[in-house]
Design an enzyme around this catalytic site. Sequence first.
Site, PDB file in Angstrom:
ATOM      1  N   CYS A 185     -31.648 -38.199 -26.689  1.00  0.00           N
ATOM      2  CA  CYS A 185     -32.332 -37.343 -26.237  1.00  0.00           C
ATOM      3  C   CYS A 185     -32.397 -36.714 -24.654  1.00  0.00           C
ATOM      4  O   CYS A 185     -32.508 -35.625 -24.330  1.00  0.00           O
ATOM      5  CB  CYS A 185     -33.818 -37.523 -26.837  1.00  0.00           C
ATOM      6  SG  CYS A 185     -34.375 -39.178 -26.561  1.00  0.00           S
ATOM      7  N   THR A 229     -36.075 -44.313 -48.359  1.00  0.00           N
ATOM      8  CA  THR A 229     -35.619 -45.908 -48.586  1.00  0.00           C
ATOM      9  C   THR A 229     -36.991 -46.569 -49.110  1.00  0.00           C
ATOM     10  O   THR A 229     -37.063 -47.674 -49.380  1.00  0.00           O
ATOM     11  CB  THR A 229     -35.195 -46.376 -47.064  1.00  0.00           C
ATOM     12  OG1 THR A 229     -36.551 -46.108 -46.381  1.00  0.00           O
ATOM     13  CG2 THR A 229     -34.319 -45.686 -46.461  1.00  0.00           C
ATOM     14  N   SER A 230     -38.016 -45.653 -48.731  1.00  0.00           N
ATOM     15  CA  SER A 230     -39.432 -46.545 -49.369  1.00  0.00           C
ATOM     16  C   SER A 230     -40.211 -46.051 -50.725  1.00  0.00           C
ATOM     17  O   SER A 230     -40.735 -46.606 -51.163  1.00  0.00           O
ATOM     18  CB  SER A 230     -40.377 -46.333 -48.288  1.00  0.00           C
ATOM     19  OG  SER A 230     -40.648 -45.243 -48.044  1.00  0.00           O
ATOM     20  N   ARG A 256     -40.629 -45.613 -20.145  1.00  0.00           N
ATOM     21  CA  ARG A 256     -41.636 -44.983 -21.207  1.00  0.00           C
ATOM     22  C   ARG A 256     -42.918 -44.963 -20.589  1.00  0.00           C
ATOM     23  O   ARG A 256     -43.414 -45.686 -19.819  1.00  0.00           O
ATOM     24  CB  ARG A 256     -41.631 -46.122 -22.367  1.00  0.00           C
ATOM     25  CG  ARG A 256     -42.427 -45.517 -23.267  1.00  0.00           C
ATOM     26  CD  ARG A 256     -41.527 -44.838 -24.579  1.00  0.00           C
ATOM     27  NE  ARG A 256     -40.557 -45.467 -25.154  1.00  0.00           N
ATOM     28  CZ  ARG A 256     -39.582 -44.922 -25.816  1.00  0.00           C
ATOM     29  NH1 ARG A 256     -39.512 -43.446 -25.669  1.00  0.00           N
ATOM     30  NH2 ARG A 256     -38.616 -45.629 -26.148  1.00  0.00           N
ATOM     31  N   HIS A 277     -39.560 -35.658 -22.965  1.00  0.00           N
ATOM     32  CA  HIS A 277     -38.857 -36.419 -22.194  1.00  0.00           C
ATOM     33  C   HIS A 277     -38.864 -35.570 -20.844  1.00  0.00           C
ATOM     34  O   HIS A 277     -38.307 -34.621 -20.750  1.00  0.00           O
ATOM     35  CB  HIS A 277     -37.751 -37.126 -22.506  1.00  0.00           C
ATOM     36  CG  HIS A 277     -37.755 -38.017 -23.678  1.00  0.00           C
ATOM     37  ND1 HIS A 277     -38.855 -38.578 -24.120  1.00  0.00           N
ATOM     38  CD2 HIS A 277     -36.874 -38.600 -24.457  1.00  0.00           C
ATOM     39  CE1 HIS A 277     -38.671 -39.559 -25.243  1.00  0.00           C
ATOM     40  NE2 HIS A 277     -37.221 -39.397 -25.316  1.00  0.00           N
ATOM     41  N   GLN A 314     -40.360 -40.863 -20.257  1.00  0.00           N
ATOM     42  CA  GLN A 314     -39.793 -40.815 -21.935  1.00  0.00           C
ATOM     43  C   GLN A 314     -41.293 -40.936 -22.603  1.00  0.00           C
ATOM     44  O   GLN A 314     -41.835 -41.823 -22.748  1.00  0.00           O
ATOM     45  CB  GLN A 314     -38.839 -41.369 -22.292  1.00  0.00           C
ATOM     46  CG  GLN A 314     -37.410 -41.190 -21.579  1.00  0.00           C
ATOM     47  CD  GLN A 314     -36.180 -42.068 -22.049  1.00  0.00           C
ATOM     48  OE1 GLN A 314     -35.382 -42.249 -21.285  1.00  0.00           O
ATOM     49  NE2 GLN A 314     -36.176 -42.016 -23.347  1.00  0.00           N
TER      50      GLN A 314
HETATM   51  P1  NAP Z   1     -39.297 -42.741 -37.234  1.00  0.00           P
HETATM   52  O1  NAP Z   1     -40.254 -41.867 -37.028  1.00  0.00           O
HETATM   53  O2  NAP Z   1     -39.494 -44.226 -37.064  1.00  0.00           O
HETATM   54  O3  NAP Z   1     -38.697 -42.681 -38.658  1.00  0.00           O
HETATM   55  C1  NAP Z   1     -37.541 -43.257 -39.425  1.00  0.00           C
HETATM   56  C2  NAP Z   1     -38.226 -43.634 -40.808  1.00  0.00           C
HETATM   57  O4  NAP Z   1     -39.076 -44.740 -40.826  1.00  0.00           O
HETATM   58  C3  NAP Z   1     -38.720 -42.563 -41.739  1.00  0.00           C
HETATM   59  O5  NAP Z   1     -37.590 -41.730 -42.308  1.00  0.00           O
HETATM   60  C4  NAP Z   1     -39.314 -43.481 -42.763  1.00  0.00           C
HETATM   61  O6  NAP Z   1     -38.507 -43.702 -43.845  1.00  0.00           O
HETATM   62  C5  NAP Z   1     -39.658 -44.657 -41.818  1.00  0.00           C
HETATM   63  N1  NAP Z   1     -41.293 -44.869 -41.672  1.00  0.00           N
HETATM   64  C6  NAP Z   1     -41.969 -46.001 -41.658  1.00  0.00           C
HETATM   65  N2  NAP Z   1     -43.139 -45.712 -41.154  1.00  0.00           N
HETATM   66  C7  NAP Z   1     -43.371 -44.481 -41.040  1.00  0.00           C
HETATM   67  C8  NAP Z   1     -44.468 -43.596 -40.640  1.00  0.00           C
HETATM   68  N3  NAP Z   1     -45.658 -43.982 -40.517  1.00  0.00           N
HETATM   69  N4  NAP Z   1     -44.257 -42.227 -40.659  1.00  0.00           N
HETATM   70  C9  NAP Z   1     -43.073 -41.781 -40.817  1.00  0.00           C
HETATM   71  N5  NAP Z   1     -41.977 -42.605 -41.013  1.00  0.00           N
HETATM   72  C10 NAP Z   1     -42.168 -43.723 -41.440  1.00  0.00           C
HETATM   73  O7  NAP Z   1     -37.850 -42.576 -36.318  1.00  0.00           O
HETATM   74  P2  NAP Z   1     -37.458 -41.095 -35.549  1.00  0.00           P
HETATM   75  O8  NAP Z   1     -38.031 -41.494 -34.169  1.00  0.00           O
HETATM   76  O9  NAP Z   1     -37.350 -40.179 -36.269  1.00  0.00           O
HETATM   77  O10 NAP Z   1     -35.708 -41.648 -35.344  1.00  0.00           O
HETATM   78  C11 NAP Z   1     -34.812 -41.483 -36.184  1.00  0.00           C
HETATM   79  C12 NAP Z   1     -33.479 -41.564 -35.696  1.00  0.00           C
HETATM   80  O11 NAP Z   1     -33.116 -40.495 -34.814  1.00  0.00           O
HETATM   81  C13 NAP Z   1     -33.387 -42.956 -34.784  1.00  0.00           C
HETATM   82  O12 NAP Z   1     -31.863 -43.407 -34.872  1.00  0.00           O
HETATM   83  C14 NAP Z   1     -33.589 -42.564 -33.052  1.00  0.00           C
HETATM   84  O13 NAP Z   1     -32.940 -43.266 -32.456  1.00  0.00           O
HETATM   85  C15 NAP Z   1     -33.251 -41.012 -33.201  1.00  0.00           C
HETATM   86  N6  NAP Z   1     -33.663 -40.278 -32.229  1.00  0.00           N
HETATM   87  C16 NAP Z   1     -35.050 -40.238 -32.192  1.00  0.00           C
HETATM   88  C17 NAP Z   1     -35.443 -39.427 -31.267  1.00  0.00           C
HETATM   89  C18 NAP Z   1     -36.914 -39.187 -30.800  1.00  0.00           C
HETATM   90  O14 NAP Z   1     -37.505 -38.782 -30.034  1.00  0.00           O
HETATM   91  N7  NAP Z   1     -37.873 -40.071 -31.935  1.00  0.00           N
HETATM   92  C19 NAP Z   1     -34.872 -38.606 -30.443  1.00  0.00           C
HETATM   93  C20 NAP Z   1     -33.375 -38.615 -30.799  1.00  0.00           C
HETATM   94  C21 NAP Z   1     -32.629 -39.470 -31.438  1.00  0.00           C
HETATM   95  P3  NAP Z   1     -38.746 -43.567 -45.361  1.00  0.00           P
HETATM   96  O15 NAP Z   1     -39.267 -42.214 -45.545  1.00  0.00           O
HETATM   97  O16 NAP Z   1     -37.524 -44.018 -46.166  1.00  0.00           O
HETATM   98  O17 NAP Z   1     -39.857 -44.888 -45.483  1.00  0.00           O
END
Ligand code: NAP
Length: 369
Positions: free
Chosen positions: A134, A36-37, A267, A274, A161
């Site tokens: 999770c 997306t970025s 949290r 978790h 968590q």
């Molecule tokens: P995240 O780390 O915030 O990543 C999502 C997107 O944020 C990345 O694909 C990237 O998109 C962008 N981004 C912006 N700044 C970033 C940085 N500094 N480092 C890496 N990526 C960055 O989200 P996530 O925790 O993986 O969660 C994704 C989905 O899974 C959510 O819906 C969440 O609710 C779900 N989920 C998460 C967990 C968990 O433990 N984290 C567990 C179960 C389900 P671009 O590359 O396109 O910019």
Amino acid sequence: MRVGFVGWRGMVGSVLMERMRAENDFAGLESVFFSTSNPGGAAPKVAGGDPLLKDARDLAALASMDAIITCQGGDYTSAIHGPLRGRGWKGWWIDAASTLRMAPGSVIILDPVNRKVIERAIKEGKKDYIGGNCTVSLMLMALGGLFERDLIEWLSSMTYQAASGAGAENMTELMKQMAFLAGECQQVMADPAASALDMEKQATAALRGGHMPTEKFGAPLAASLIPWIDRAVEHGQTREEWKGSAETNKILGREDRPIPVDGLCVRVGSLRCHSQGFTLKLRKALPPAEVAEIVKGANPWVRLVENTKEATLAQLTPAAVSGKLEVPIGRLRPMLLGPEYYTAFSVGDQLLWGAAEPLRRMLGILRGG
Ligand code: NAP
């Protein structure tokens, strides 16, 4: 199979990439990476991978995939899934976000627990396969044996968590908070005349001083905790707490005769994993040895930890469990509340069984695994 990956550099996505590389899952796939970025940038190097990142909002490019795995988050799913289906795309949508979990046409995937539900859905032609919350997935991995035998009358899970559960930027904020706190307390800690109370006062002043980075969490998490995750819903619950009952019963395919699940979600300042403290009411009194046998036989990943201090400290902490597929459960004992009541504590890597692992395994099932 042509597979599109969206959200591959976030917390869940990068663990998914690690796991797929470790299991050689990319072999035989035509992998296309979306962003997306940074569309047009360099894609991660994998066997059979397209070298350039595609635009994750390009519906035509997405529609040329047989399957899409997205770990990009709920806003992305809300913006893209409907329009993509709207233009007739019939591919597999495998998603870590919660957006579509409760949709009637989608299945929450946790194959060691609900493989039959998944296989039935594939036969019925369902196309949306969504990873579970999770803590719910980790709870079902840990207590799957008792659920399978329908021994649980109700369950309360109080969670602890990790910061990474809120995403990469939140986890980074926790690290910055830790560094900030260490910086603010450096002088007092170096002073041999300073007492523990002096250090606590300096740290508390830093926590309350308004200069700690809290943009993501909204409050200090380092040296503190936050008993609120996600937004408010009905009955005073948070949405994270609401998922406990809703998703558990959907995963188990028993929405018509739900098992009550409720508790508080908190949290804490762990980076990854978790943890959950369970209170269980069984449908009948069972001896501890029988409960232990049922718990440890549920699946190849659950590990029963002896209820001793040594075993607990060595095996039942986020520090010990992070990065591992095993789901340890310990502190298992009957409670003084009555012979049907048990308590237990479980720690699981929420980025593995709580997120990435069910997604990669779903792709494997679709490939005939
Ligand atoms: P995240 O780390 O915030 O990543 C999502 C997107 O944020 C990345 O694909 C990237 O998109 C962008 N981004 C912006 N700044 C970033 C940085 N500094 N480092 C890496 N990526 C960055 O989200 P996530 O925790 O993986 O969660 C994704 C989905 O899974 C959510 O819906 C969440 O609710 C779900 N989920 C998460 C967990 C968990 O433990 N984290 C567990 C179960 C389900 P671009 O590359 O396109 O910019």
